[in-house]
Design an enzyme around this catalytic site. Structure first.
Site, PDB file in Angstrom:
ATOM      1  CG  HIS A  37      65.625  83.372  10.601  1.00  0.00           C
ATOM      2  ND1 HIS A  37      65.646  82.658  11.779  1.00  0.00           N
ATOM      3  CD2 HIS A  37      64.586  82.861   9.880  1.00  0.00           C
ATOM      4  CE1 HIS A  37      64.671  81.762  11.767  1.00  0.00           C
ATOM      5  NE2 HIS A  37      64.010  81.872  10.624  1.00  0.00           N
ATOM      6  CD  GLU A  38      62.836  84.905   6.992  1.00  0.00           C
ATOM      7  OE1 GLU A  38      62.574  83.952   6.229  1.00  0.00           O
ATOM      8  OE2 GLU A  38      62.384  84.978   8.154  1.00  0.00           O
TER       9      GLU A  38
END
Length: 192
Positions: A148-149
């Site tokens: 996600h990051e």
């Protein structure tokens, strides 16, 4: 210092972030501020573009998810008890395992959550806060948070992983967020 989280609609969230070196100005302070901002916002990960810095840096603390589990949820994920780390100039070396669904959200897109499919394992090459090189595989929730990051560093958002129909259904909410028409209990910065 708690920094404002950049809201959906800001160009920095769609830009591919730049690599940095050990000479990056005041990096230890920036990392400290990112931790403080992430915890104050009840996040489990925070990428530099979310604080208006287009650099390849993110922090995660997946142990928070496990700390808040109900008793019947314990032992459900293979990466329990999670980990805390700083990732600089990361590169995905490989994705493995079956894709699995998890309900994701994002500090830059508050009040919207969607089921997102991601690989169960990611192999990552990265540097830590001392610029020591690492190559490591991560699994479970930790892998999901990292992916996600990492997407943030590539100018991608979790909503890019949903169907066109779902995007149409949340369009008004996204428009409201980009206009600052959302209430959250943490500092946000909206595009003018």
């Amino acid at each position: 210092m708690i920094l404002p989280i950049v809201a959906y609609g800001s160009p920095v969230l769609r830009a591919v972030a730049q690599e940095i070196g050990p000479d990056y100005s005041d990096l230890p302070k920036l990392i400290e501020d990112m931790w403080e901002t992430m915890y104050a916002s009840n996040g489990v990960g925070l990428a530099a573009p979310q604080i208006n810095r287009s650099i390849r840096l993110f922090v995660i603390d997946s142990s928070q998810i496990f700390a808040n589990q109900d008793e019947d949820e314990k032992g459900m994920y293979p990466d329990e008890p999670g980990m805390k780390g700083v990732f600089i100039n990361p590169q995905v070396v490989g994705l493995n395992g079956e894709k699995w669904s998890y309900n994701e959200g994002c500090l830059s897109i508050p009040k919207i959550r969607e089921d997102i499919y991601r690989n169960a394992e990611v192999r990552l090459k990265y540097q830590d806060e001392t610029f020591t090189e690492h190559e490591h595989s991560f699994i479970g929730i930790t892998a999901r948070i990292i992916l996600h990051e990492y997407d943030h560093l590539e100018g991608k958002l979790f909503i890019d992983h949903i169907s066109l129909l779902k995007k149409k259904l949340i369009k008004k909410k996204l428009d409201d967020i980009s206009k600052g028409k959302v209430k959250v209990d943490y500092k946000m910065a909206f595009q003018k």
